[in-house]
Design a protein around this motif. Structure first.
Motif, PDB file in Angstrom:
ATOM      1  N   TYR A  12      -5.478   0.927   4.868  1.00  8.61           N
ATOM      2  CA  TYR A  12      -5.891  -0.285   4.164  1.00  8.61           C
ATOM      3  C   TYR A  12      -7.278  -0.097   3.554  1.00  8.61           C
ATOM      4  CZ  TYR A  12      -7.171  -5.167   3.395  1.00  8.61           C
ATOM      5  OH  TYR A  12      -7.580  -6.333   2.825  1.00  8.61           O
ATOM      6  N   SER A  13      -8.180   0.520   4.324  1.00  6.09           N
ATOM      7  CA  SER A  13      -9.536   0.755   3.838  1.00  6.09           C
ATOM      8  C   SER A  13      -9.536   1.660   2.621  1.00  6.09           C
ATOM      9  CB  SER A  13     -10.383   1.369   4.962  1.00  6.09           C
ATOM     10  OG  SER A  13     -11.692   1.633   4.508  1.00  6.09           O
ATOM     11  N   ILE A  14      -8.666   2.678   2.616  1.00  2.00           N
ATOM     12  CA  ILE A  14      -8.575   3.592   1.476  1.00  2.00           C
ATOM     13  C   ILE A  14      -8.180   2.823   0.215  1.00  2.00           C
ATOM     14  CG2 ILE A  14      -7.275   5.515   0.486  1.00  2.00           C
ATOM     15  CD1 ILE A  14      -7.078   6.645   3.339  1.00  2.00           C
ATOM     16  N   ALA A  15      -7.235   1.901   0.354  1.00  2.00           N
ATOM     17  CA  ALA A  15      -6.798   1.116  -0.808  1.00  2.00           C
ATOM     18  C   ALA A  15      -7.938   0.271  -1.359  1.00  2.00           C
ATOM     19  CB  ALA A  15      -5.617   0.226  -0.423  1.00  2.00           C
ATOM     20  N   TYR A  70       3.842   2.163 -11.512  1.00  2.00           N
ATOM     21  CA  TYR A  70       4.106   0.824 -12.012  1.00  2.00           C
ATOM     22  C   TYR A  70       3.518  -0.310 -11.178  1.00  2.00           C
ATOM     23  CZ  TYR A  70       7.251   3.425 -14.999  1.00  2.00           C
ATOM     24  OH  TYR A  70       7.758   4.309 -15.900  1.00  2.00           O
ATOM     25  N   THR A  71       2.927   0.000 -10.017  1.00  2.00           N
ATOM     26  CA  THR A  71       2.225  -1.020  -9.245  1.00  2.00           C
ATOM     27  C   THR A  71       0.921  -0.446  -8.723  1.00  2.00           C
ATOM     28  OG1 THR A  71       3.288  -0.427  -7.152  1.00  2.00           O
ATOM     29  CG2 THR A  71       4.362  -2.140  -8.475  1.00  2.00           C
ATOM     30  N   CYS A  72      -0.079  -1.310  -8.570  1.00  2.00           N
ATOM     31  CA  CYS A  72      -1.338  -0.900  -7.960  1.00  2.00           C
ATOM     32  C   CYS A  72      -1.137  -0.822  -6.448  1.00  2.00           C
ATOM     33  CB  CYS A  72      -2.454  -1.881  -8.324  1.00  2.00           C
ATOM     34  SG  CYS A  72      -2.403  -3.434  -7.416  1.00  2.00           S
ATOM     35  N   PRO A  73      -2.111  -0.328  -5.662  1.00  2.00           N
ATOM     36  CA  PRO A  73      -1.897  -0.168  -4.224  1.00  2.00           C
ATOM     37  C   PRO A  73      -1.533  -1.455  -3.489  1.00  2.00           C
ATOM     38  CG  PRO A  73      -3.795   1.112  -4.895  1.00  2.00           C
ATOM     39  CD  PRO A  73      -3.371   0.300  -6.094  1.00  2.00           C
ATOM     40  N   HIS A  74      -1.973  -2.606  -4.002  1.00  2.00           N
ATOM     41  CA  HIS A  74      -1.632  -3.831  -3.294  1.00  2.00           C
ATOM     42  C   HIS A  74      -0.560  -4.650  -4.020  1.00  2.00           C
ATOM     43  CE1 HIS A  74      -5.562  -3.924  -5.289  1.00  2.00           C
ATOM     44  NE2 HIS A  74      -5.260  -5.131  -5.715  1.00  2.00           N
ATOM     45  N   LEU A  88       0.822  -1.204   0.000  1.00  3.73           N
ATOM     46  CA  LEU A  88       0.000   0.000   0.000  1.00  3.73           C
ATOM     47  C   LEU A  88       0.854   1.251   0.000  1.00  3.73           C
ATOM     48  CD1 LEU A  88      -2.744  -0.909   2.625  1.00  3.73           C
ATOM     49  CD2 LEU A  88      -2.924  -0.894   0.155  1.00  3.73           C
ATOM     50  N   LEU A  89       2.071   1.161   0.487  1.00  2.00           N
ATOM     51  CA  LEU A  89       2.910   2.336   0.595  1.00  2.00           C
ATOM     52  C   LEU A  89       3.267   2.861  -0.785  1.00  2.00           C
ATOM     53  CD1 LEU A  89       5.299   1.119   3.390  1.00  2.00           C
ATOM     54  CD2 LEU A  89       3.338   2.632   3.615  1.00  2.00           C
ATOM     55  N   PRO A  90       3.043   4.163  -1.036  1.00  3.98           N
ATOM     56  CA  PRO A  90       3.359   4.706  -2.358  1.00  3.98           C
ATOM     57  C   PRO A  90       4.829   4.571  -2.705  1.00  3.98           C
ATOM     58  CG  PRO A  90       1.984   6.232  -1.116  1.00  3.98           C
ATOM     59  CD  PRO A  90       2.407   5.144  -0.171  1.00  3.98           C
ATOM     60  N   ILE A 125      -4.219   5.648  -9.309  1.00  6.97           N
ATOM     61  CA  ILE A 125      -4.479   7.090  -9.426  1.00  6.97           C
ATOM     62  C   ILE A 125      -5.373   7.563  -8.286  1.00  6.97           C
ATOM     63  CG2 ILE A 125      -5.665   8.827 -10.826  1.00  6.97           C
ATOM     64  CD1 ILE A 125      -4.697   7.153 -13.315  1.00  6.97           C
ATOM     65  N   ILE A 126      -6.450   6.826  -8.034  1.00 11.44           N
ATOM     66  CA  ILE A 126      -7.381   7.198  -6.963  1.00 11.44           C
ATOM     67  C   ILE A 126      -6.692   7.114  -5.605  1.00 11.44           C
ATOM     68  CG2 ILE A 126      -9.514   6.534  -5.770  1.00 11.44           C
ATOM     69  CD1 ILE A 126     -10.558   5.524  -8.480  1.00 11.44           C
ATOM     70  N   TYR A 127      -5.951   6.037  -5.384  1.00 14.98           N
ATOM     71  CA  TYR A 127      -5.305   5.832  -4.089  1.00 14.98           C
ATOM     72  C   TYR A 127      -4.290   6.937  -3.781  1.00 14.98           C
ATOM     73  CZ  TYR A 127      -2.232   3.874  -0.536  1.00 14.98           C
ATOM     74  OH  TYR A 127      -1.468   3.708   0.591  1.00 14.98           O
ATOM     75  N   GLU A 128      -3.380   7.200  -4.733  1.00 14.87           N
ATOM     76  CA  GLU A 128      -2.355   8.216  -4.476  1.00 14.87           C
ATOM     77  C   GLU A 128      -2.983   9.592  -4.293  1.00 14.87           C
ATOM     78  OE1 GLU A 128       1.226   8.871  -6.540  1.00 14.87           O
ATOM     79  OE2 GLU A 128       1.869   6.775  -6.469  1.00 14.87           O
ATOM     80  N   SER A 129      -4.020   9.880  -5.061  1.00 15.78           N
ATOM     81  CA  SER A 129      -4.683  11.169  -4.936  1.00 15.78           C
ATOM     82  C   SER A 129      -5.248  11.369  -3.537  1.00 15.78           C
ATOM     83  CB  SER A 129      -5.802  11.295  -5.977  1.00 15.78           C
ATOM     84  OG  SER A 129      -6.487  12.514  -5.825  1.00 15.78           O
ATOM     85  N   PHE A 130      -5.929  10.340  -3.012  1.00 17.58           N
ATOM     86  CA  PHE A 130      -6.531  10.467  -1.686  1.00 17.58           C
ATOM     87  C   PHE A 130      -5.462  10.532  -0.595  1.00 17.58           C
ATOM     88  CE2 PHE A 130      -8.783   9.333   2.161  1.00 17.58           C
ATOM     89  CZ  PHE A 130      -9.999   9.976   2.016  1.00 17.58           C
TER      90      PHE A 130
END
Length: 286
Positions: A227-230, A263-267, A67-69, A129-134
């Motif tokens: 985790y919930s945000i992801a 290059y990777t999704c949140p998980h 999850l870590l950017p 995109i959504i995850y990093e933005s939030f």
């Protein structure tokens, strides 16, 4: 300026499992005001040859750790060189030659400078995109909220409603504005603009469950909340089998250029795969 048109998100379920703690590293990202504390930026997209030879589910680190950017599933293994925002060509994704979409799930582009075909998982990319933005809004304490045209009424026990109202300030920092709406009723007047309505309500319900466990919501320290945000980012993103128009794809590519790690999704799964011309020619015995 030209207005961005984003793909319309849909909702679906994704089963994700917690495997290990991210609290220490996530706190260093969210809390640090030290300019020297930077996101460990980008890792080059995995190549098709590498995936074919030794990429497996075992290579993907735990969903929570990923999850870590600033994390990448390839950084520690050394499979790809580290690519920073400085070394990555400006507007790299926007500058790719768009070929089209296959299976209504993957975007096909060409990188003429490297003679490579670039495959992009549209769901994983939009999810990131959504995850990093939030998370960036959370870090800056500037969550964008939207006023609901029709406020949403939630029915809940009086004790739970009282707990939420007592945490009104913390919830406001996450984009929610709530009011007492009578016995056992809570009115949601504003919600985070980045999520669809039902996803926002689900997020609020999960925040309520966190409150019941801890009696406080610390928006900068809650591992469970990150985790919930992801998960909410996943539910809000465009899905596989969603047909996208040219404008929607171009908008997605432009947004990928703004990511610290596209290059990777949140998980932790790859969003981009590059396939060299020579690799393609092998299939035709050339």
């Amino acid at each position: 300026p030209e207005e961005k048109i984003h793909p319309r998100p849909n909702a679906s379920d994704l089963k994700m499992h917690k495997e290990q703690s991210i609290l220490e590293k996530q706190n260093s990202y969210l809390e640090s005001g030290d300019p020297s504390t930077k996101i460990n930026e980008n890792v080059s997209p995995v190549s098709f040859a590498e995936m074919e030879s030794d990429y497996s589910n075992d290579d993907v680190q735990s969903s929570l750790q990923a999850l870590l950017p600033f994390n990448s599933i390839y950084e520690e293994s050394g499979k790809n060189p580290i690519e920073t925002q400085e070394t990555r060509k400006k507007e790299y994704f926007k500058g790719l030659s768009l070929i089209g979409q296959v299976f209504d799930s993957y975007i096909i582009c060409e990188d003429p400078t490297t003679n490579e075909m670039i495959l992009i998982d549209q769901h994983a990319a939009h999810e990131k995109i959504i995850y990093e933005s939030f998370v960036n809004q959370l870090k800056d304490k500037a969550i964008l909220s939207q006023v609901l045209i029709q406020p949403f009424a939630l029915n809940m026990p009086e004790t739970e409603k009282t707990l939420l109202l007592a945490s009104e300030r913390a919830l406001s920092s996450l984009g929610f504005e709530i009011d007492d709406f009578g016995p056992n009723m809570l009115l949601v007047r504003e919600a985070p603009s980045i999520f669809p309505m039902q996803t926002s309500i689900s997020f609020l319900e999960e925040l309520k469950d966190m409150l019941l466990k801890t009696s406080t919501v610390d928006s900068m320290k809650s591992e469970e909340m990150i985790y919930s945000i992801a998960v909410k980012a996943c539910h809000s993103a465009i899905k596989a089998n969603d047909r996208l128009g040219k404008i929607e794809i171009e908008s997605l590519l432009a947004d990928m250029d703004d990511l610290s790690n596209p290059y990777t999704c949140p998980h932790g799964r790859p969003t981009v795969v590059r396939i060299g011309r020579s690799e393609i020619e092998k299939y035709f015995n050339r």
